[in-house]
Write a protein that holds these residues in place. Structure first.
Motif, short mmCIF file in Angstrom:
data_model
loop_
_atom_site.label_atom_id
_atom_site.label_comp_id
_atom_site.label_asym_id
_atom_site.label_seq_id
_atom_site.Cartn_x
_atom_site.Cartn_y
_atom_site.Cartn_z
N TYR A 205 0.85 -1.19 0.00
CA TYR A 205 0.00 0.00 0.00
C TYR A 205 0.88 1.24 0.00
CZ TYR A 205 0.94 0.06 5.07
OH TYR A 205 1.55 0.08 6.29
N VAL A 206 0.29 2.37 -0.35
CA VAL A 206 1.01 3.63 -0.42
C VAL A 206 0.54 4.54 0.71
CG1 VAL A 206 1.67 5.58 -1.89
CG2 VAL A 206 1.08 3.37 -2.94
N THR A 207 1.46 5.13 1.43
CA THR A 207 1.11 6.04 2.52
C THR A 207 0.67 7.38 1.94
OG1 THR A 207 3.31 7.03 2.74
CG2 THR A 207 2.90 4.95 3.92
N PRO A 208 0.01 8.22 2.73
CA PRO A 208 -0.38 9.55 2.24
C PRO A 208 0.81 10.37 1.74
CG PRO A 208 -1.58 9.04 4.23
CD PRO A 208 -0.57 7.94 4.06
N THR A 271 -1.97 8.11 -6.48
CA THR A 271 -1.83 9.22 -7.43
C THR A 271 -0.58 10.03 -7.13
OG1 THR A 271 -4.24 9.36 -7.70
CG2 THR A 271 -2.95 11.29 -8.35
N LYS A 272 -0.31 10.23 -5.84
CA LYS A 272 0.90 10.96 -5.43
C LYS A 272 2.15 10.19 -5.85
CE LYS A 272 3.08 13.17 -1.42
NZ LYS A 272 3.06 14.52 -2.00
N PHE A 319 -6.50 -10.06 -12.70
CA PHE A 319 -5.13 -10.25 -12.21
C PHE A 319 -4.57 -11.62 -12.58
CE2 PHE A 319 -2.61 -11.84 -8.47
CZ PHE A 319 -1.45 -11.11 -8.70
N LEU A 320 -5.39 -12.66 -12.46
CA LEU A 320 -4.90 -14.02 -12.71
C LEU A 320 -4.65 -14.31 -14.18
CD1 LEU A 320 -7.04 -16.11 -10.19
CD2 LEU A 320 -4.76 -15.15 -9.89
N THR A 321 -5.30 -13.56 -15.04
CA THR A 321 -5.11 -13.75 -16.48
C THR A 321 -4.26 -12.64 -17.08
OG1 THR A 321 -7.21 -12.61 -16.89
CG2 THR A 321 -7.26 -15.03 -16.79
N ALA A 322 -3.72 -11.77 -16.22
CA ALA A 322 -2.89 -10.64 -16.66
C ALA A 322 -3.63 -9.73 -17.65
CB ALA A 322 -1.58 -11.13 -17.27
N LYS A 323 -4.93 -9.57 -17.42
CA LYS A 323 -5.72 -8.67 -18.27
C LYS A 323 -5.26 -7.24 -18.05
CE LYS A 323 -10.48 -7.14 -19.06
NZ LYS A 323 -11.90 -7.29 -18.64
N PRO A 324 -4.94 -6.49 -19.10
CA PRO A 324 -4.46 -5.12 -18.95
C PRO A 324 -5.48 -4.24 -18.20
CG PRO A 324 -4.07 -5.89 -21.18
CD PRO A 324 -4.94 -6.92 -20.51
N THR A 325 -4.98 -3.40 -17.32
CA THR A 325 -5.84 -2.50 -16.55
C THR A 325 -5.88 -1.14 -17.24
OG1 THR A 325 -4.01 -1.75 -15.17
CG2 THR A 325 -5.24 -3.68 -14.41
N THR A 326 -6.80 -0.31 -16.74
CA THR A 326 -6.94 1.02 -17.35
C THR A 326 -6.53 2.14 -16.40
OG1 THR A 326 -9.24 1.13 -16.61
CG2 THR A 326 -8.83 0.28 -18.82
N ASN A 327 -6.03 1.76 -15.20
CA ASN A 327 -5.71 2.78 -14.21
C ASN A 327 -4.22 3.07 -14.05
OD1 ASN A 327 -8.38 3.31 -13.25
ND2 ASN A 327 -8.36 1.29 -12.31
N SER A 328 -3.38 2.39 -14.82
CA SER A 328 -1.94 2.64 -14.72
C SER A 328 -1.63 4.02 -15.29
CB SER A 328 -1.16 1.56 -15.47
OG SER A 328 -1.44 0.29 -14.92
#
Length: 330
Positions: A205-208, A271-272, A319-328
């Motif tokens: 996880y990412v801290t503030p 996002t930061k 995730f298990l099929t390595a389907k490309p995401t749209t949030n990167s």
């Protein structure tokens, strides 16, 4: 010459075998559904963390760990009090909120408020041994206390805890159906993961402030990832189960996939982090292999229902099929 008597005998024999087989199935079915006798009290529960005598079926349980709360939920048992996250990090996992609707928070899971617990007049206290073994003497003065191991345990440990809690709460008859459902979900996820091929993963996880906190090799999520044909690139172990990673370090590990765990669903910390110019060079980001999951589920809870949610989310997210995401972010 046609033997009518022989034909009748053959049909009767076949009918007799069918009846015997049917009766056998019926008998087996009856045995399998009634093999759990009601729990007899007083009940002595002994674990590696000590023993407790439970005089009667518990009616007022205070549970200080999400994994144990998870398993009580599956067994249909509602607590009167529960341990919480630290202030600012949410109260409890969303899926546990309905069962805790009429219960009272008693402070952080590892440093609970003893006075708040005592006010609830519990007849049983449940907790995580790794968190509150040092508080066992004080807790036992309030009510019989059973401390179990879950934070550092794998799925087998969670199943063991479920069975102990079922015995304590006189709900053992519910265990077979719970485990059958769990196994079906797990098998489905493992089958999909096997087809997708093995990959390396960084999870955290990412801290503030934008610092990436990676889950270490001894985190429960690591063993789940292993079951799902994934290897955690972090081989180090830490008591806290997390370690800080700079963006430069993430580039050095260069995982195939990254799981970012969101606190209360907030994307702001990620996002930061993604504004760091080096983030654009992270391979998983470039290949749209950054996935977002719930921190409460993957890093804080450790029960059977949590595992089911993990498996289902790993499937639905791609995730298990390595389907490309749209949030990167490139």
């Amino acid at each position: 010459m046609f033997n009518f008597k022989l034909l009748i005998n053959q049909k009767f024999t076949r009918l007799e075998n069918v009846v015997k087989k049917t009766l056998g199935i019926t008998i087996i079915s009856i045995i399998s559904t009634s093999s759990y006798a009601a729990t007899s009290y007083p009940l002595k529960i002994t674990t590696q963390n000590g023993s407790a005598i439970i005089k009667n079926k518990p009616q007022r349980i205070v549970v200080l760990e999400f994994g144990l709360m998870d398993e009580l939920n599956l067994l249909g048992v509602k607590p009167v009090g529960y341990g919480q996250n630290y202030p600012g990090e949410g109260d409890i996992p969303d899926y546990l909120k309905p069962m805790a609707k009429n219960a009272v928070g008693v402070g952080a899971r590892d440093i609970p408020n003893l006075e708040a617990i005592a006010k609830l007049k519990p007849d049983l206290i449940l907790g995580e041994a790794a968190y509150i073994s040092n508080l066992s003497p004080q807790l036992n003065k309030i009510a019989p206390t059973v401390l179990l191991n879950g934070i550092y345990g794998n799925s087998d440990e969670q199943i063991k805890n479920l069975k102990i809690l079922a015995q304590i709460t006189d709900t053992e008859s519910k265990v077979p159906a719970i485990l059958n459902n769990y196994q079906q979900i797990k098998t489905k996820a493992e089958t999909i993961a096997k087809k997708g091929g093995q990959k390396t993963v960084l999870i955290g996880y990412v801290t503030p402030a934008g610092v990436f906190k990676a889950l270490t090799a001894n985190a429960l999520a690591t063993s789940i990832l292993t079951e799902l044909n994934r290897k955690n690139v972090i081989k180090k172990t830490e008591r806290t189960q997390v370690m800080d990673l700079s963006t430069e370090a993430i580039l050095e590990y260069n995982p195939d996939q990254i799981i970012v765990l969101l606190t209360e669903g907030s994307m702001a910390p990620y996002t930061k982090l993604s504004t760091d110019p080096l983030w654009a060079d992270v391979r998983a980001n470039q290949q749209h292999q950054v996935y977002f999951m719930d921190r409460d589920i993957w890093a804080r809870s450790h029960g059977i229902e949590t595992l089911e949610i993990m498996y289902n989310r790993a499937i639905s997210s791609g995730f298990l099929t390595a389907k490309p995401t749209t949030n990167s972010n490139k």
